[in-house]
Design a protein around this motif. Structure first.
Motif, PDB file in Angstrom:
ATOM      1  N   ARG A   1     -15.256 -13.417  11.290  1.00 49.01           N
ATOM      2  CA  ARG A   1     -16.416 -13.323  10.506  1.00 49.01           C
ATOM      3  C   ARG A   1     -16.343 -13.312   8.986  1.00 49.01           C
ATOM      4  NH1 ARG A   1     -19.002  -7.585  11.097  1.00 49.01           N
ATOM      5  NH2 ARG A   1     -17.310  -7.372   9.744  1.00 49.01           N
TER       6      ARG A   1
ATOM      7  N   VAL B   1     -17.260 -15.975   6.417  1.00 49.28           N
ATOM      8  CA  VAL B   1     -18.380 -15.777   5.210  1.00 49.28           C
ATOM      9  C   VAL B   1     -17.882 -16.122   3.742  1.00 49.28           C
ATOM     10  CG1 VAL B   1     -19.731 -13.894   4.315  1.00 49.28           C
ATOM     11  CG2 VAL B   1     -19.616 -14.272   6.933  1.00 49.28           C
TER      12      VAL B   1
ATOM     13  N   ALA C   1     -17.559 -19.775   3.340  1.00 46.63           N
ATOM     14  CA  ALA C   1     -18.843 -20.298   3.084  1.00 46.63           C
ATOM     15  C   ALA C   1     -19.204 -20.052   1.857  1.00 46.63           C
ATOM     16  CB  ALA C   1     -20.051 -19.845   4.122  1.00 46.63           C
ATOM     17  N   GLY C   2     -18.875 -18.718   1.287  1.00 40.45           N
ATOM     18  CA  GLY C   2     -19.308 -18.702  -0.140  1.00 40.45           C
ATOM     19  C   GLY C   2     -18.806 -19.333  -1.298  1.00 40.45           C
TER      20      GLY C   2
ATOM     21  N   PRO D   1     -22.477 -23.863  -2.622  1.00 41.41           N
ATOM     22  CA  PRO D   1     -21.505 -23.488  -1.607  1.00 41.41           C
ATOM     23  C   PRO D   1     -22.299 -23.574  -0.196  1.00 41.41           C
ATOM     24  CG  PRO D   1     -22.365 -21.631  -3.239  1.00 41.41           C
ATOM     25  CD  PRO D   1     -23.071 -22.965  -3.476  1.00 41.41           C
TER      26      PRO D   1
ATOM     27  N   GLY E   1     -22.371 -22.152   2.154  1.00 44.20           N
ATOM     28  CA  GLY E   1     -23.131 -20.948   2.836  1.00 44.20           C
ATOM     29  C   GLY E   1     -24.452 -20.894   2.526  1.00 44.20           C
ATOM     30  N   ALA E   2     -25.210 -22.050   1.503  1.00 49.29           N
ATOM     31  CA  ALA E   2     -26.674 -22.051   1.308  1.00 49.29           C
ATOM     32  C   ALA E   2     -27.194 -22.798   2.244  1.00 49.29           C
ATOM     33  CB  ALA E   2     -26.711 -22.591  -0.241  1.00 49.29           C
TER      34      ALA E   2
ATOM     35  N   GLN F   1     -28.448 -23.719   6.067  1.00 53.94           N
ATOM     36  CA  GLN F   1     -28.904 -22.980   7.170  1.00 53.94           C
ATOM     37  C   GLN F   1     -27.858 -23.031   8.539  1.00 53.94           C
ATOM     38  OE1 GLN F   1     -32.808 -22.797   8.834  1.00 53.94           O
ATOM     39  NE2 GLN F   1     -33.868 -21.975   6.926  1.00 53.94           N
TER      40      GLN F   1
ATOM     41  N   LYS G   1     -25.283 -20.795   7.757  1.00 55.98           N
ATOM     42  CA  LYS G   1     -25.736 -19.503   7.662  1.00 55.98           C
ATOM     43  C   LYS G   1     -26.044 -18.988   9.154  1.00 55.98           C
ATOM     44  CE  LYS G   1     -28.603 -19.322   3.766  1.00 55.98           C
ATOM     45  NZ  LYS G   1     -29.490 -19.354   2.727  1.00 55.98           N
ATOM     46  N   HIS G   2     -26.597 -19.797   9.943  1.00 62.49           N
ATOM     47  CA  HIS G   2     -26.731 -19.314  11.341  1.00 62.49           C
ATOM     48  C   HIS G   2     -25.511 -19.015  12.216  1.00 62.49           C
ATOM     49  CE1 HIS G   2     -31.357 -20.281  11.347  1.00 62.49           C
ATOM     50  NE2 HIS G   2     -31.078 -19.700   9.914  1.00 62.49           N
TER      51      HIS G   2
ATOM     52  N   ALA H   1     -24.234 -15.767  10.900  1.00 54.37           N
ATOM     53  CA  ALA H   1     -25.272 -14.528  11.376  1.00 54.37           C
ATOM     54  C   ALA H   1     -24.909 -14.453  12.900  1.00 54.37           C
ATOM     55  CB  ALA H   1     -26.679 -14.922  11.248  1.00 54.37           C
ATOM     56  N   ASN H   2     -24.657 -15.465  13.617  1.00 53.39           N
ATOM     57  CA  ASN H   2     -24.274 -15.124  15.242  1.00 53.39           C
ATOM     58  C   ASN H   2     -22.929 -14.494  15.320  1.00 53.39           C
ATOM     59  OD1 ASN H   2     -26.697 -16.515  15.973  1.00 53.39           O
ATOM     60  ND2 ASN H   2     -25.491 -18.789  16.270  1.00 53.39           N
TER      61      ASN H   2
ATOM     62  N   ALA I   1     -21.831 -12.382  13.014  1.00 55.59           N
ATOM     63  CA  ALA I   1     -22.083 -11.034  12.703  1.00 55.59           C
ATOM     64  C   ALA I   1     -23.031 -10.237  13.707  1.00 55.59           C
ATOM     65  CB  ALA I   1     -23.115 -11.054  11.365  1.00 55.59           C
ATOM     66  N   ILE I   2     -23.867 -10.740  14.428  1.00 55.52           N
ATOM     67  CA  ILE I   2     -24.379 -10.116  15.633  1.00 55.52           C
ATOM     68  C   ILE I   2     -23.424  -9.871  16.575  1.00 55.52           C
ATOM     69  CG2 ILE I   2     -25.992 -10.338  17.343  1.00 55.52           C
ATOM     70  CD1 ILE I   2     -27.825 -12.468  15.454  1.00 55.52           C
TER      71      ILE I   2
ATOM     72  N   GLU J   1     -21.096  -7.031  15.521  1.00 60.69           N
ATOM     73  CA  GLU J   1     -21.701  -5.867  15.409  1.00 60.69           C
ATOM     74  C   GLU J   1     -22.155  -5.218  17.027  1.00 60.69           C
ATOM     75  OE1 GLU J   1     -22.565  -3.841  12.972  1.00 60.69           O
ATOM     76  OE2 GLU J   1     -24.104  -2.326  13.850  1.00 60.69           O
TER      77      GLU J   1
END
Lengths: 373, 326
Positions: free
Chosen positions: B198, B202, B205-206, B214, B216-217, B219, B222-223, B226-227, B229-230, B233
């Motif tokens: 992750r 990330v 992507a930045g 970048p 990472g801008a 979507q 990004k998604h 985010a997946n 990260a979820i 977590e």
């Protein structure tokens, strides 16, 4: 990092379990209308009688003021006893409007509204989204024009849950003429009996109606109903949306563990089948959601962004659970029953309260620090 | 506090120290050089006997700290011999072989992980190991290594060797707590992979710019992030709960570990895959680090299997029958 309960915690659990098993209604809650609101009020009144209302509320405002581990214990016992879903007509009052008033209201507003919320005497609904302002809430257009010591409100809200039975509404309107986006908004308490308000129920895909469009035609609201300062409503609303991910979420999230157990019972023994693998996955994922819930409550920081990850996991797990239910019940999926009803209702989980796509954007930008679009 | 999920001061200290040791001594970039890990600094740190009581020569922490340590080992793609040292010591200890256990934890006796494959035993990063900690069907066995032939490992970067499967066992364990500990630590390492990938994705992507910004801008990227990260977590939360339950001997410990072990492989693999994807062409090359995480995730996923969770009592079973239809 520990989860050691005290003998007093265990006594609390036993007392909660005993009370719940003795008092949870035998029948499921009705889906809509007056029957639903009567049921919700009666349940809240019974909880209040038993000393179990306002679990997450501070004592000074009539709540139980329980520490986090007791709130967790309460909700675990609550869902295992099959108590009515927290997502009923009392939800907005107990978990949105009430906490917002606690955080931002005047003493008069708190003194009047909080006891009525806790007793079930006053039901609340939410007036935020508009036909043109869903994900982009800040673009809202319903206006309030100052006229003496009143605001005159014109416009329209949509998806306002339980607004057909609610007594009050937390209403977000544009009060500064010419203002744009989240500037110039106000959060006001709207009495739903005020002349000029029209509520038009909307039927959802489950075939029931528990939300509506609300039209405002020169509705006069006293300026004393503004919560926080005039034109400072976005900040107040952000308080509201932050609360969405706290206490009430626990009940809904723990409930999925019980739903999975019901699915496993429904399916019967299915050793070695693909279905058994799916059920095992759901059991594991529900356990992990419960772990995330514990973490939300018991770890700093618990931020809105942490809440987004959990909320999204909950929404998508709920939908998977109900999809599996539809597979298990087979042809009965074509009939209106509890599982098929809940399956259709669950479509809203990835839409309401921030769509899954928006949640992912929030996670990417605010948690992971990726650049805004 | 007795009911909170914040790390204690002691936990923070030991994990910060381990993190610092790993950052300087085991940076992921070292894998480009292809040299086997020298685990001596970790042995000196006490990493392989972290939850052994002090009177028995350990560091006196609990399974909670040990699990969090193994998550760090997973992040840094530390050789599977680290897990082998820990688990070989645990099996030996359970079999009453205290001296052998201490030798494994101190690396005086070298062990590697192994899995059964058909009639063979595959040894994973054997290096100089004399003994293998073999994952059998619901059990662990300590086996003498003999007649081992090196073989090209997955992607020609994992180090493996193959030996006949009929080797006798020096010790065996089907003890529920030992097996649960193995599941816990394997899952912890998988969490480390999930978190590292992750973070790698990330960061990339930045940094990586296309179309004037970048990546990472966008979507879609990004998604994916985010997946990741979820998923990380969710697994991290479950690790905390399972580790605490096992450390405290709670009635739901086996259930929580089974849930963790079931979810860990797919989480690590999905994140490792997404990490390659986000790195684009570079991610596909052997030069970038992303592929190492994919391979490690596969290796860790092969180590035993979650207990069948449907066979275990559920802690959140309903207390009354379902409602009548209204």
């Amino acid at each position: 990092m520990q989860l050691k309960t005290t003998p007093e915690d265990e006594a609390f659990r036993a007392a909660a379990r005993q009370w719940l098993l003795a008092n949870v209604p035998a029948a499921r809650a009705p889906h809509e209308g007056r029957a639903a609101s009567d049921f919700a009020r009666a349940w809240l009144a019974r909880c209040r009688q038993g000393g179990w209302a306002g679990i997450g509320w501070p004592k000074e405002f009539g709540g139980q003021g329980l520490p986090p581990q007791r709130i967790l214990i309460w909700y675990e016992e609550y869902v295992r006893a099959r108590a009515p879903s927290a997502l009923d007509c009392t939800f907005v009052g107990l978990n949105h409007a009430g906490p917002t008033l606690i955080a931002c209201g005047t003493d008069e507003q708190k003194a009047f509204h909080l006891p009525r919320i806790l007793s079930g005497e006053a039901l609340w609904c939410q007036g935020f989204s508009e036909p043109g302002s869903g994900s982009d809430l800040a673009s809202l257009k319903t206006t309030g024009t100052v006229d003496g010591d009143h605001l005159v409100v014109n416009g329209q809200k949509i998806w306002s849950s339980y607004s057909d039975v609610a007594d009050f509404q937390e209403l977000l309107i544009r009060t500064e003429p010419g203002s744009k986006r989240h500037k110039g908004l106000s959060w006001v308490i709207c009495d739903m009996r005020t002349p000029g308000i029209t509520v038009r129920p909307i039927v959802n895909m489950a075939g029931v109606s528990h939300f509506a469009e609300v039209f405002y035609d020169d509705v006069r609201i006293p300026l004393s109903n503004v919560v926080g300062a005039l034109n400072d409503g976005w900040r107040v609303a952000m308080t509201t949306l932050g609360f969405e991910r706290k206490t009430a979420a626990m009940g809904l999230q723990f409930e999925l563990s019980v739903k999975v157990e019901d699915l496993i019972a429904l399916a019967g023994p299915q050793p070695g089948t693909a279905l058994a693998e799916r059920l095992a996955d759901l059991r594991a994922e529900a356990a992990a959601l419960r772990a995330m819930t514990y973490r939300m409550v018991l770890r700093e920081p618990a931020t809105q962004s942490d809440g987004s990850m959990m909320r999204l996991h909950f929404a998508e797990l709920a939908q998977r659970i109900y999809r599996t239910a539809m597979d298990i019940i087979g042809p009965e999926a074509l009939v209106d029953n509890d599982w098929s009803h809940d399956y259709l209702e669950a479509y809203s989980e990835t839409i309401a309260g921030g769509t899954a796509e928006i949640q992912r954007n929030i996670i990417a930008e605010r948690v992971l620090g990726l650049p805004r679009e | 506090m007795s009911f909170d999920l914040n790390r204690s001061e002691d936990q923070r200290q030991i994990l910060d120290a381990a993190g610092a040791l790993l950052a300087t001594g085991f940076p992921v970039a070292r894998l480009r050089e292809g040299r086997p890990d020298d685990l001596a600094p970790l042995a000196e740190f006490g990493a392989f006997s972290l939850s052994v009581p002090e009177p028995e020569g350990g560091a006196g922490f609990t399974l909670v700290e040990e699990a969090l340590l193994h998550a760090l080992l997973g992040r840094h793609l530390v050789s599977p011999r680290a897990l082998a040292a820990t688990l070989a010591a645990a099996v030996a200890r359970r079999a009453g072989m205290a001296d052998l256990a201490a030798a494994f934890a101190g690396l005086e006796r070298q062990a590697c992980l192994a899995v059964a494959s058909g009639g063979d035993i595959l040894l994973l990063d054997p290096a100089n190991a004399e003994m293998a900690l073999l994952f059998e069907d619901r059990g662990l066995a300590l086996v003498e290594i003999a007649h081992a032939q090196p073989e090209a490992g997955l992607g020609r970067s994992l180090a493996v060797a193959r030996m006949p499967g009929d080797a006798g066992a020096v010790a065996r364990s089907d003890d529920a707590r030992v097996l649960a500990t193995a599941d816990l630590l394997v899952s912890a390492q998988l969490l480390g992979v999930a978190e590292a990938t992750r973070d790698l994705a990330v960061a990339y992507a930045g940094l990586r710019q296309q179309f004037g910004k970048p990546i990472g801008a966008f979507q879609a990227i990004k998604h994916h992030c985010a997946n990741m990260a979820i998923a990380a977590e969710m697994l991290s939360a479950q690790l905390d709960i399972a580790a605490i339950a096992l450390a405290d001997g709670r009635p739901d410990a086996e259930f929580q570990v089974a849930a963790l072990r079931r979810l860990a492989p797919r989480t690590a693999l999905a994140n490792a895959r997404a990490c390659v994807q986000i790195h684009g062409g570079i991610g596909f090359s052997a030069e970038a680090d992303a592929h190492h995480f994919v391979k490690q995730a596969h290796l860790l996923s092969r180590l035993g299997e979650a207990r069948p969770i449907l066979d275990l009592p559920a802690p959140m079973a309903p207390l009354r029958p379902a409602h009548e239809r209204t």
